[in-house]
Every structure is written in structure tokens, then in C-alpha cells.
Design a protein around this motif. Structure first.
Motif, PDB file in Angstrom:
ATOM      1  N   PHE A 210      37.865 -54.399  37.183  1.00  0.00           N
ATOM      2  CA  PHE A 210      36.968 -55.408  36.602  1.00  0.00           C
ATOM      3  C   PHE A 210      35.576 -54.839  36.377  1.00  0.00           C
ATOM      4  CE2 PHE A 210      36.090 -55.652  41.051  1.00  0.00           C
ATOM      5  CZ  PHE A 210      34.833 -56.222  41.216  1.00  0.00           C
ATOM      6  N   ILE A 211      35.204 -53.845  37.174  1.00  0.00           N
ATOM      7  CA  ILE A 211      33.918 -53.177  36.984  1.00  0.00           C
ATOM      8  C   ILE A 211      33.918 -52.407  35.661  1.00  0.00           C
ATOM      9  CG2 ILE A 211      32.360 -51.421  37.891  1.00  0.00           C
ATOM     10  CD1 ILE A 211      32.386 -53.841  39.664  1.00  0.00           C
ATOM     11  N   LYS A 212      35.003 -51.708  35.405  1.00  0.00           N
ATOM     12  CA  LYS A 212      35.123 -50.926  34.165  1.00  0.00           C
ATOM     13  C   LYS A 212      35.064 -51.831  32.942  1.00  0.00           C
ATOM     14  CE  LYS A 212      38.139 -47.586  31.853  1.00  0.00           C
ATOM     15  NZ  LYS A 212      39.407 -46.803  31.962  1.00  0.00           N
ATOM     16  N   LEU A 213      35.753 -52.981  33.008  1.00  0.00           N
ATOM     17  CA  LEU A 213      35.747 -53.898  31.864  1.00  0.00           C
ATOM     18  C   LEU A 213      34.383 -54.558  31.678  1.00  0.00           C
ATOM     19  CD1 LEU A 213      39.275 -55.544  32.129  1.00  0.00           C
ATOM     20  CD2 LEU A 213      38.452 -53.970  30.386  1.00  0.00           C
ATOM     21  N   ALA A 214      33.701 -54.825  32.780  1.00  0.00           N
ATOM     22  CA  ALA A 214      32.353 -55.385  32.677  1.00  0.00           C
ATOM     23  C   ALA A 214      31.432 -54.414  31.944  1.00  0.00           C
ATOM     24  CB  ALA A 214      31.807 -55.693  34.065  1.00  0.00           C
ATOM     25  N   LEU A 215      31.524 -53.137  32.267  1.00  0.00           N
ATOM     26  CA  LEU A 215      30.711 -52.121  31.586  1.00  0.00           C
ATOM     27  C   LEU A 215      31.106 -52.000  30.116  1.00  0.00           C
ATOM     28  CD1 LEU A 215      30.655 -49.356  34.336  1.00  0.00           C
ATOM     29  CD2 LEU A 215      28.625 -50.402  33.307  1.00  0.00           C
ATOM     30  N   LYS A 216      32.402 -51.992  29.865  1.00  0.00           N
ATOM     31  CA  LYS A 216      32.887 -51.793  28.505  1.00  0.00           C
ATOM     32  C   LYS A 216      32.407 -52.892  27.562  1.00  0.00           C
ATOM     33  CE  LYS A 216      37.164 -51.044  25.906  1.00  0.00           C
ATOM     34  NZ  LYS A 216      38.644 -50.909  25.992  1.00  0.00           N
ATOM     35  N   HIS A 217      32.326 -54.129  28.071  1.00  0.00           N
ATOM     36  CA  HIS A 217      31.978 -55.266  27.209  1.00  0.00           C
ATOM     37  C   HIS A 217      30.578 -55.819  27.482  1.00  0.00           C
ATOM     38  CE1 HIS A 217      36.044 -55.363  25.640  1.00  0.00           C
ATOM     39  NE2 HIS A 217      36.511 -55.351  26.860  1.00  0.00           N
ATOM     40  N   GLY A 218      29.882 -55.252  28.472  1.00  0.00           N
ATOM     41  CA  GLY A 218      28.541 -55.730  28.764  1.00  0.00           C
ATOM     42  C   GLY A 218      28.508 -57.098  29.412  1.00  0.00           C
ATOM     43  N   ALA A 219      29.559 -57.464  30.120  1.00  0.00           N
ATOM     44  CA  ALA A 219      29.607 -58.761  30.811  1.00  0.00           C
ATOM     45  C   ALA A 219      28.825 -58.689  32.122  1.00  0.00           C
ATOM     46  CB  ALA A 219      31.060 -59.157  31.089  1.00  0.00           C
ATOM     47  N   GLN A 220      28.106 -59.747  32.435  1.00  0.00           N
ATOM     48  CA  GLN A 220      27.332 -59.789  33.671  1.00  0.00           C
ATOM     49  C   GLN A 220      28.260 -60.072  34.857  1.00  0.00           C
ATOM     50  OE1 GLN A 220      23.770 -59.139  32.932  1.00  0.00           O
ATOM     51  NE2 GLN A 220      25.086 -58.657  31.193  1.00  0.00           N
ATOM     52  N   LEU A 221      28.055 -59.346  35.947  1.00  0.00           N
ATOM     53  CA  LEU A 221      28.881 -59.516  37.146  1.00  0.00           C
ATOM     54  C   LEU A 221      28.208 -60.484  38.103  1.00  0.00           C
ATOM     55  CD1 LEU A 221      29.981 -55.848  37.892  1.00  0.00           C
ATOM     56  CD2 LEU A 221      31.503 -57.769  37.390  1.00  0.00           C
ATOM     57  N   VAL A 222      28.996 -61.412  38.646  1.00  0.00           N
ATOM     58  CA  VAL A 222      28.469 -62.392  39.584  1.00  0.00           C
ATOM     59  C   VAL A 222      29.389 -62.461  40.799  1.00  0.00           C
ATOM     60  CG1 VAL A 222      27.814 -64.802  39.959  1.00  0.00           C
ATOM     61  CG2 VAL A 222      27.494 -63.770  37.697  1.00  0.00           C
ATOM     62  N   PRO A 223      28.908 -62.087  41.995  1.00  0.00           N
ATOM     63  CA  PRO A 223      29.734 -62.241  43.194  1.00  0.00           C
ATOM     64  C   PRO A 223      29.797 -63.709  43.618  1.00  0.00           C
ATOM     65  CG  PRO A 223      27.575 -61.389  43.781  1.00  0.00           C
ATOM     66  CD  PRO A 223      27.610 -61.450  42.275  1.00  0.00           C
ATOM     67  N   VAL A 224      30.964 -64.141  44.028  1.00  0.00           N
ATOM     68  CA  VAL A 224      31.171 -65.524  44.483  1.00  0.00           C
ATOM     69  C   VAL A 224      31.879 -65.470  45.826  1.00  0.00           C
ATOM     70  CG1 VAL A 224      32.270 -67.741  43.992  1.00  0.00           C
ATOM     71  CG2 VAL A 224      31.356 -66.361  42.102  1.00  0.00           C
ATOM     72  N   PHE A 225      31.306 -66.116  46.827  1.00  0.00           N
ATOM     73  CA  PHE A 225      31.951 -66.128  48.146  1.00  0.00           C
ATOM     74  C   PHE A 225      32.291 -67.570  48.526  1.00  0.00           C
ATOM     75  CE2 PHE A 225      33.002 -65.350  52.444  1.00  0.00           C
ATOM     76  CZ  PHE A 225      33.347 -64.011  52.501  1.00  0.00           C
ATOM     77  N   SER A 226      33.547 -67.750  48.921  1.00  0.00           N
ATOM     78  CA  SER A 226      34.034 -69.086  49.272  1.00  0.00           C
ATOM     79  C   SER A 226      34.220 -69.171  50.786  1.00  0.00           C
ATOM     80  CB  SER A 226      35.360 -69.361  48.548  1.00  0.00           C
ATOM     81  OG  SER A 226      35.718 -70.720  48.622  1.00  0.00           O
TER      82      SER A 226
END
Length: 337
Positions: A210-226
Motif C-alpha cells: 500500500f505504501i508503493k501504491l500511495a507513492l505511485k498515485h500520490g495518495a495521502q496516507l492516514v493511519p487509523v487505530f481502532s
């Protein structure tokens, strides 16, 4: 074993909450099998033409789960989900505003046994996602296998569930204009085998797809803890290396789904059953990590962003763990998916 029965004078409101969770458990564990059996019976009956028409529709609609799905605002707003929310209770906590002009990948932790927090917060409007994050549309990613089951696929898509294959994630986070949120239970099925009260082991250290795809498409990463996700069910002891764990790992490799042997309480008694315990779940959405689009990210790019994500996840946990009683977090290596 002594059985502790539920009192007869429990308020109707609590009975409705239990009924709401019971139908969710049924949907999770048995609805797909019932839908498949119903479709086969329909095909073998005098109404076989309906089955044929649906099969044609299925062929035409085959790519929808990987192309953003087909959600229903009406189903997401059913009153039953409010009872589902109040059973635990379930709460969604926003830490910062998110720009609706951007696309996001929410990394959801921990997976838990049945990802109750992810479902309640992102597949229904019971906790007010659209109100807290206006302009954003959440999509919870689920194993592609389930979208091949007739009828069941249409039901789960109505809540915002989409396929977890790479093409599906890429479709969501590459849409122009932004506003899409792809929610990924990063630990996946293997993490569910470690989900039990008082334990918290995350499989994230080697999860970098998911890190690689975030970089490839410029998507912002958001950590979520439940917080509280692992408190809902007990599980048979299955330490690493045990015969049961080896069997579960083997089945997971073959079938693609984990089979945790979980148990909790029943409908009319509290001693055994598959209904989750009434434990509060607080799902905290952290701050976004800015990602610069890199069409062909290098290994160093991926490693660097992954370290930032890991630290952001730890910071999120430490900032919000005290009110919920958690004190420590550990990570475990796992193969990339």
C-alpha cells in the motif's frame, strides 16, 4: 461449565442492539453461503430464467467491485446500524480535517477477528463519517473472492465494500478531483489469528504494497487505530508453531482467508456463543502523511515512507491509548501482499 443466563427484564433497546449485531454476524459468516445456495436452487427450479438473467447481469457487472463499487446511501443509513453502533458502543474520532480534493489511503489497525470497527465506521453512516469528513467517500477493501458470490456481492457493495486487488486500490486513489478514501486492514487475515483480549500484535513491518501504491498515485496516507477491536472475541490458543496455528496458516495460504476459532457470548446467555462482547471501540483517524507522487518509486522511496508511516502509527497510538487503557504496541513481520 456453568451457564450465565441473561436477565428477562433487559430493556427492549438492548435486545434490539443484540439483534442488530446478530444479523451482522450472520451476514459475515453465513450470508454468502445462503446466497450461493439460493442462486443454485433458483437455477434448478422453474424460475431458472431469473437465474439466467442474473448470470448475464453478473457477467456485465463483473468489473464493478474493482471500479469503485456500487454503494447505496439508503442501505448505509439503515436504522439497524445505529443499534449495531450502540451495542459496543462504537465511536469514530477525527483528529484533523481532511482535504476533499485529495485521495487517501486509510491504514486500519488492528484487523481484529471480524473488523467490526472498520465495518461500522466506513460501511455505514452510524458514526457519521460523511458528517465528520464532508466530501470524502470511504471504500473498505475486502478479499476479491467474496465478490464472486452471486447476490452477496451486490449486498456488500451497497455498503461501500470493494475488491482489495491492486487494480481496485489504484482505481480509487488515482481518480481525478480527489474525494476517495480506500480503507485497508493492513494486517490482513493473518493478523486476525492473533486477535484476542489483552493482546496487540500488528503485522505491518513488511507490509509495503500500500505504501508503493500511495507513492505511485500520490495518495495521502492516514493511519487509523481502532482501540478495543481485539477485545470483542476470545480465541482458541494457537501460539506460533502449534499444530492449530500451522493448520490455520496452511488453510490461509490455500483459501486466502484466515479461520480464527473465536467465541464470545450468546444471545440469551453470556457464557458461550459467537456474539461479540459489549466492549467499546474507539476508532481514531490520524493526521495525513503528505505523499509526493512518484510514478516509479524506488526501494529507498518505499522504505523511507514506510518508516514515516510506522512512526505516525506509533505516535497515534501513544497519543490516544491512555483514555482507552492500552499501554503497549508491538509489530510482527509479515510478507507483503
Amino acid at each position: 461449565m456453568k451457564i450465565e443466563f441473561a436477565p428477562l427484564n433487559i430493556p427492549l433497546q438492548r435486545r434490539l442492539q443484540t439483534a442488530a449485531v446478530l444479523q451482522w454476524i450472520f451476514s459475515f459468516l453465513a450470508l454468502a453461503q445462503c446466497c450461493l445456495a439460493g442462486f443454485v436452487l433458483l437455477a434448478l427450479s422453474d424460475w431458472w430464467l431469473l437465474a439466467l438473467l442474473y448470470a448475464g447481469w453478473l457477467w456485465l457487472d463483473w468489473d464493478t467491485p474493482t471500479s469503485g463499487g456500487r454503494r447505496s446511501g439508503w442501505i448505509r443509513s439503515w436504522t439497524v446500524w445505529e443499534y449495531f453502533r450502540d451495542y459496543f458502543p462504537l465511536r469514530l474520532i477525527k483528529t484533523v480535517d481532511l482535504d476533499p480534493k485529495k485521495n487517501y489511503i486509510f491504514g486500519f489497525h488492528p484487523h481484529g477477528v471480524l473488523v467490526a470497527g472498520a465495518f461500522g465506521n466506513f460501511c455505514t453512516e452510524a458514526t457519521g463519517f460523511s458528517r465528520l469528513f464532508p466530501g470524502l467517500t470511504p471504500h473498505l477493501l475486502m478479499l476479491p473472492f467474496w465478490f464472486r458470490v452471486p447476490l452477496f456481492r451486490d449486498y456488500i457493495m451497497s455498503g461501500g465494500l470493494v475488491s482489495s486487488c491492486k487494480s481496485s486500490l489504484s482505481y480509487l486513489v488515482s481518480r481525478p478531483g480527489g474525494g476517495n478514501v480506500a480503507v485497508i486492514a493492513v494486517g490482513g487475515a493473518p493478523e486476525s489469528l492473533d486477535a484476542r483480549p489483552g493482546a496487540l500484535t500488528l503485522q505491518v513491518r513488511n507490509r509495503k504494497g500500500f505504501i508503493k501504491l500511495a507513492l505511485k498515485h500520490g495518495a495521502q496516507l492516514v493511519p487509523v487505530f481502532s482501540f478495543g477491536e481485539n477485545e470483542l472475541f476470545d480465541q482458541m490458543e494457537n501460539p506460533t508453531g502449534s499444530p492449530l496455528r500451522r493448520l490455520q496458516n496452511r488453510l490461509q495460504c490455500i483459501m486466502g482467508v484466515a479461520l480464527p476459532l473465536f467465541h464470545a457470548r450468546g444471545v440469551f446467555q453470556y457464557s458461550f456463543g459467537l456474539i461479540p462482547y459489549r466492549k467499546s471501540i474507539h476508532t481514531v483517524v490520524g493526521k495525513p502523511i503528505s505523499v509526493i507522487q512518484t510514478p516509479s518509486p524506488s526501494r529507498d522511496d518505499i522504505e523511507s515512507l514506510h518508516k514515516v508511516y510506522m512512526q505516525s502509527l506509533i505516535d497515534l497510538f501513544e497519543q490516544h491509548s491512555t483514555p482507552t487503557g492500552w499501554t503497549s504496541i508491538s509489530t510482527s513481520p509479515s510478507s507483503d501482499t
